[in-house]
Design an enzyme around this catalytic site. Structure first.
Site, PDB file in Angstrom:
ATOM      1  N   TYR A 186       0.846  -1.190   0.000  1.00  0.00           N
ATOM      2  CA  TYR A 186       0.000   0.000   0.000  1.00  0.00           C
ATOM      3  C   TYR A 186       0.888   1.248   0.000  1.00  0.00           C
ATOM      4  O   TYR A 186       2.114   1.173  -0.022  1.00  0.00           O
ATOM      5  CB  TYR A 186      -0.926  -0.012   1.220  1.00  0.00           C
ATOM      6  CG  TYR A 186      -2.138  -0.896   1.057  1.00  0.00           C
ATOM      7  CD1 TYR A 186      -3.355  -0.370   0.652  1.00  0.00           C
ATOM      8  CD2 TYR A 186      -2.069  -2.265   1.308  1.00  0.00           C
ATOM      9  CE1 TYR A 186      -4.472  -1.176   0.507  1.00  0.00           C
ATOM     10  CE2 TYR A 186      -3.176  -3.080   1.161  1.00  0.00           C
ATOM     11  CZ  TYR A 186      -4.381  -2.534   0.759  1.00  0.00           C
ATOM     12  OH  TYR A 186      -5.478  -3.334   0.606  1.00  0.00           O
ATOM     13  N   ARG A 234       0.559  -2.899  11.065  1.00  0.00           N
ATOM     14  CA  ARG A 234       0.416  -3.996  10.102  1.00  0.00           C
ATOM     15  C   ARG A 234       1.712  -4.048   9.323  1.00  0.00           C
ATOM     16  O   ARG A 234       2.107  -3.062   8.672  1.00  0.00           O
ATOM     17  CB  ARG A 234      -0.770  -3.715   9.181  1.00  0.00           C
ATOM     18  CG  ARG A 234      -1.181  -4.929   8.347  1.00  0.00           C
ATOM     19  CD  ARG A 234      -1.943  -5.937   9.188  1.00  0.00           C
ATOM     20  NE  ARG A 234      -2.623  -6.920   8.357  1.00  0.00           N
ATOM     21  CZ  ARG A 234      -2.263  -8.204   8.282  1.00  0.00           C
ATOM     22  NH1 ARG A 234      -1.222  -8.646   8.961  1.00  0.00           N
ATOM     23  NH2 ARG A 234      -2.945  -9.045   7.531  1.00  0.00           N
ATOM     24  N   GLY A 344      -8.732 -14.401  10.174  1.00  0.00           N
ATOM     25  CA  GLY A 344      -9.366 -13.503   9.223  1.00  0.00           C
ATOM     26  C   GLY A 344     -10.603 -14.110   8.614  1.00  0.00           C
ATOM     27  O   GLY A 344     -11.694 -14.078   9.183  1.00  0.00           O
ATOM     28  N   ARG A 345     -10.438 -14.703   7.442  1.00  0.00           N
ATOM     29  CA  ARG A 345     -11.597 -15.233   6.715  1.00  0.00           C
ATOM     30  C   ARG A 345     -12.355 -16.295   7.504  1.00  0.00           C
ATOM     31  O   ARG A 345     -13.556 -16.472   7.318  1.00  0.00           O
ATOM     32  CB  ARG A 345     -11.143 -15.776   5.358  1.00  0.00           C
ATOM     33  CG  ARG A 345     -10.774 -14.685   4.363  1.00  0.00           C
ATOM     34  CD  ARG A 345     -10.085 -15.243   3.135  1.00  0.00           C
ATOM     35  NE  ARG A 345      -8.765 -15.763   3.480  1.00  0.00           N
ATOM     36  CZ  ARG A 345      -8.036 -16.535   2.679  1.00  0.00           C
ATOM     37  NH1 ARG A 345      -8.504 -16.898   1.502  1.00  0.00           N
ATOM     38  NH2 ARG A 345      -6.837 -16.946   3.043  1.00  0.00           N
ATOM     39  N   CYS A 371     -11.422 -19.485  -1.282  1.00  0.00           N
ATOM     40  CA  CYS A 371     -11.867 -19.174  -2.646  1.00  0.00           C
ATOM     41  C   CYS A 371     -11.880 -17.683  -2.946  1.00  0.00           C
ATOM     42  O   CYS A 371     -11.806 -17.274  -4.107  1.00  0.00           O
ATOM     43  CB  CYS A 371     -13.251 -19.755  -2.888  1.00  0.00           C
ATOM     44  SG  CYS A 371     -14.573 -18.968  -1.915  1.00  0.00           S
ATOM     45  N   CYS A 375     -15.536 -12.646  -0.360  1.00  0.00           N
ATOM     46  CA  CYS A 375     -14.893 -11.522   0.330  1.00  0.00           C
ATOM     47  C   CYS A 375     -14.228 -10.600  -0.686  1.00  0.00           C
ATOM     48  O   CYS A 375     -14.881  -9.741  -1.271  1.00  0.00           O
ATOM     49  CB  CYS A 375     -13.919 -12.031   1.400  1.00  0.00           C
ATOM     50  SG  CYS A 375     -12.801 -13.360   0.878  1.00  0.00           S
ATOM     51  N   CYS A 386     -19.100 -13.527   2.563  1.00  0.00           N
ATOM     52  CA  CYS A 386     -18.432 -14.825   2.590  1.00  0.00           C
ATOM     53  C   CYS A 386     -19.197 -15.830   1.743  1.00  0.00           C
ATOM     54  O   CYS A 386     -20.419 -15.913   1.820  1.00  0.00           O
ATOM     55  CB  CYS A 386     -18.324 -15.334   4.025  1.00  0.00           C
ATOM     56  SG  CYS A 386     -17.617 -17.002   4.131  1.00  0.00           S
ATOM     57  N   ALA A 417     -25.997 -27.248  -2.429  1.00  0.00           N
ATOM     58  CA  ALA A 417     -27.225 -26.452  -2.442  1.00  0.00           C
ATOM     59  C   ALA A 417     -28.331 -27.135  -1.645  1.00  0.00           C
ATOM     60  O   ALA A 417     -29.026 -26.501  -0.839  1.00  0.00           O
ATOM     61  CB  ALA A 417     -27.681 -26.200  -3.882  1.00  0.00           C
TER      62      ALA A 417
END
Length: 667
Positions: A186, A234, A344-345, A371, A375, A386, A417
């Site tokens: 960044y 960070r 995190g995820r 995947c 997100c 998610c 599904a």
């Protein structure tokens, strides 16, 4: 008794931690993930974002570090509704954040506000209207876009906006702030890395000069907010890049083009000496983007080595994420690689993860698939959420509510599904009968989860199986439902989720073909020389899996690009898969057609060139067709009949789950 054993086994994670003088109730943290799309018109936290963080606090996380908040949206011309910003309307920001933090603190959790100076050359096209950087250079994603060099006045203004934002954060009830600085390529990381920073003033040249923006920020915050107000950083120890727009894979030998470990250690010491109270550690830049956002192709605990290096170099707490969902791995990392384990995820997938881990309910954890579809893959198209948890980011407005009228629901098909319909409808209070024609649940996830790097697909199946048990769903295996037999279930609603079937095509010549599914399920043997016909995601991942076994693999794709073209997959997954195909020497032939197949050789025409490729095994991976015949036969019944998942439209796991959830919560 079993749950007590689990609590004892992982008790190290649930002991107190400390950052500066701030005490944390345990050693778990929610990693910062960008809250794109969750700011209101004033740059404040909207209600959805407040509820999102409170939900994680409610289920046991010790420290929450929010996703990035811009310190000044005007610097790069961001939309105020893009990500929150404390300096747009400070009073409004305080009003919204203070009430959120009151709720977070009710659960004993602490919360830091993460502050970013911006994207610089790493800005996704269209995300900013002003293109700036430490030095003039091309955009990471579109080199034709030039980012101009920032003026000294702009730099000093940026530093002041960090300080102002920290003051607003403290007034808002945050327990500290995190500077999103020397990390991921960044804007502030671009100042820190000589590859990007060619300035000749006090903000360029030596390492101390290149870090000056980041050191002045923490010094300014400490002066304005007090020396005991915690400020974490960070921090990416290593850039993991071969050059501009080119990452280096885990285990690959290459010369570091960005920040190497030696410089990373030296920089960390300078930054800690300047006043940072903790380092939140990872690796990578936007040029090696898959390092910052590890797809499923990474091994678990992928940053542990970097945390271990820094633990020996600095005397402040190390916060470490990077696929740390294995609790035993997390325990082993404490004291060696980190002081606080960050998730995190996994906390997007399952807000209750920490509490489930603490109480020994790991079999109830909904796993992250790596995947990125729900997100980061949604940036620009929708708020972060998610793939396997549709309610993520809309906890209070899109949860499952008790049904006013309880019904009997027949679900036909036990793929993802059908399983999500059964789960959601059961939670709502309906009686669910799920019929699966085979002896196993999971549908296309069964072959899809065979490669080691797709192992979490099988964990998702295990999660659903456990949910069926806990919710009392009547699961009937080896049960084929027909148009004639459907009536015997006396259902009020029928949901057809019969999935899809792999396409088969005839190729010219005498060569015999098999499908990727047959190979993955070991229904057919596979020779050492493989030709993959079809370069979509299934074809490329199957090719990678076979190449990792030492087989010689070539991929033939009729379209100009693999994987459905650039952008069809989230960038980090696409970039890493391409690099892995190259690393494993998999032949790629796009714009190519099969001319003739044989027992050992296939003739391929690419553009105007004719090529002979070894093909002892020819594998077809040319897509899937919806299996909607049963729905066609049932749709005119006098009760509601729905078609969901691949049998309605062939898509990815995210839309199978999201569509099923939407349907089932409203039946």
């Amino acid at each position: 008794m079993e749950r007590k054993m689990h609590m004892t086994q992982y008790k190290e994670l649930f002991q107190q931690a400390q950052i500066g003088k701030l005490k944390l109730k345990n050693k778990t943290s929610m990693a910062p993930m960008g809250p794109v799309g969750y700011a209101d018109a004033f740059g404040a936290f909207d209600q959805r974002l407040q509820d999102y963080y409170v939900e994680r606090a409610r289920h046991g996380v010790g420290l929450i570090i929010t996703g990035i908040c811009s310190v000044d949206v005007n610097i790069e011309g961001m939309s105020t509704a893009g990500i929150p910003c404390p300096t747009v309307e400070p009073l409004k920001f305080v009003h919204n954040a203070y009430q959120m933090n009151e709720r977070v603190h009710a659960y004993g959790a602490k919360i830091f506000l993460q502050l970013t100076g911006g994207l610089g050359r790493s800005a996704l096209p269209g995300f900013t209207t002003k293109q700036i950087a430490p030095s003039e250079q091309g955009n990471r994603f579109d080199p034709s876009v030039t980012h101009r060099e920032m003026t000294k006045e702009e730099i000093m203004n940026l530093i002041q906006k960090f300080v102002m934002s920290a003051v607003v954060a403290k007034r808002s009830g945050f327990d500290g702030v995190e500077v999103h600085a020397v990390h991921e390529g960044y804007l502030l990381d671009q100042f820190a890395i000589s590859l990007y920073n060619h300035r000749e003033d006090e903000f360029g040249g030596s390492l101390e000069n290149r870090l000056r923006v980041s050191t002045m920020i923490v010094q300014g915050i400490k002066k304005a907010c007090g020396k005991d107000f915690p400020v974490s950083l960070r921090y990416s120890l290593k850039s993991c890049m071969k050059g501009l727009r080119q990452g280096g894979l885990p285990g690959e030998e290459y010369e570091e083009a960005g920040k190497d470990i030696e410089e990373g250690i030296e920089a960390a010491k300078i930054l800690v000496a300047a006043g940072y109270d903790a380092l939140n550690v990872d690796a990578g830049t936007y040029d090696s983007w898959y390092w910052n956002h590890p797809p499923m192709y990474f091994e678990d605990g992928c940053y542990r080595e970097f945390g271990e290096i820094l633990k020996k170099a600095v005397d402040v707490p190390i916060i470490l994420a990077g696929k740390m969902e294995n609790p035993q791995m997390a325990v082993e990392a404490l004291g060696k690689s980190c002081d606080i384990v960050s998730y995190g995820r996994q906390l997007l997938c399952d807000a209750e993860y920490v509490e489930k881990m603490r109480t020994g309910r790991l079999d109830e954890v909904r796993p992250c698939l790596g995947c990125h579809e729900g997100c980061l893959g949604r940036i620009g198209n929708g708020p972060v959420s998610c793939a396997v948890n549709p309610a993520c980011g809309r906890e209070t407005i899109y949860g499952i509510v008790p049904a006013a009228v309880k019904k009997t629901i027949l679900v036909i098909g036990g793929g993802v599904a059908g399983l999500e319909v059964a789960r959601t409808a059961s939670i709502a209070g309906h009686k669910v009968i799920l019929c699966e024609k085979s002896d196993a649940l999971g549908g296309n996830l069964i072959p899809g989860g065979v490669p080691h790097f797709k192992r979490n697909d099988h964990k998702l199946i295990a999660y659903y199986k456990r949910q069926m048990e806990l919710l009392g769903v009547d699961v009937r295996y080896n049960t084929v439902v027909t148009a004639d037999s459907a009536a015997q279930y006396e259902a009020d609603v029928i949901v057809v989720a019969t999935g899809s079937k792999a396409k088969k095509i005839n190729l010219p010549g005498s060569g015999k073909t098999v499908t990727a599914e047959e190979v993955l399920l070991d229904k057919v043997s596979c020779s050492d020389k493989v030709l993959m016909v079809g370069g979509g995601l299934v074809g490329c991942e199957t090719a990678l899996w076979l190449a990792q076994q030492g087989k010689e693999v070539n991929v033939v794709e009729v379209l100009p690009e693999l994987l459905g073209g650039h952008g069809a997959l989230p960038h980090m997954n696409e970039f890493m898969l391409y690099d892995l195909l190259k690393y494993h020497k998999i032949g790629i032939y796009t714009n190519a057609q099969i001319v003739e197949t044989g027992d050992a050789v296939t003739i391929v025409k690419k553009d105007d060139e004719t090529i002979e490729l070894p093909s002892e095994t020819i594998i077809l991976s040319v897509g899937y067709d919806s299996d909607d015949q049963l729905y066609s036969e049932l749709k005119d019944l006098e009760i509601p009949v729905y078609n969901i998942g691949d049998s309605q439209r062939v898509h990815n796991i995210m839309y199978a789950i999201w569509d099923a959830y939407e349907l089932a919560r409203n039946i």
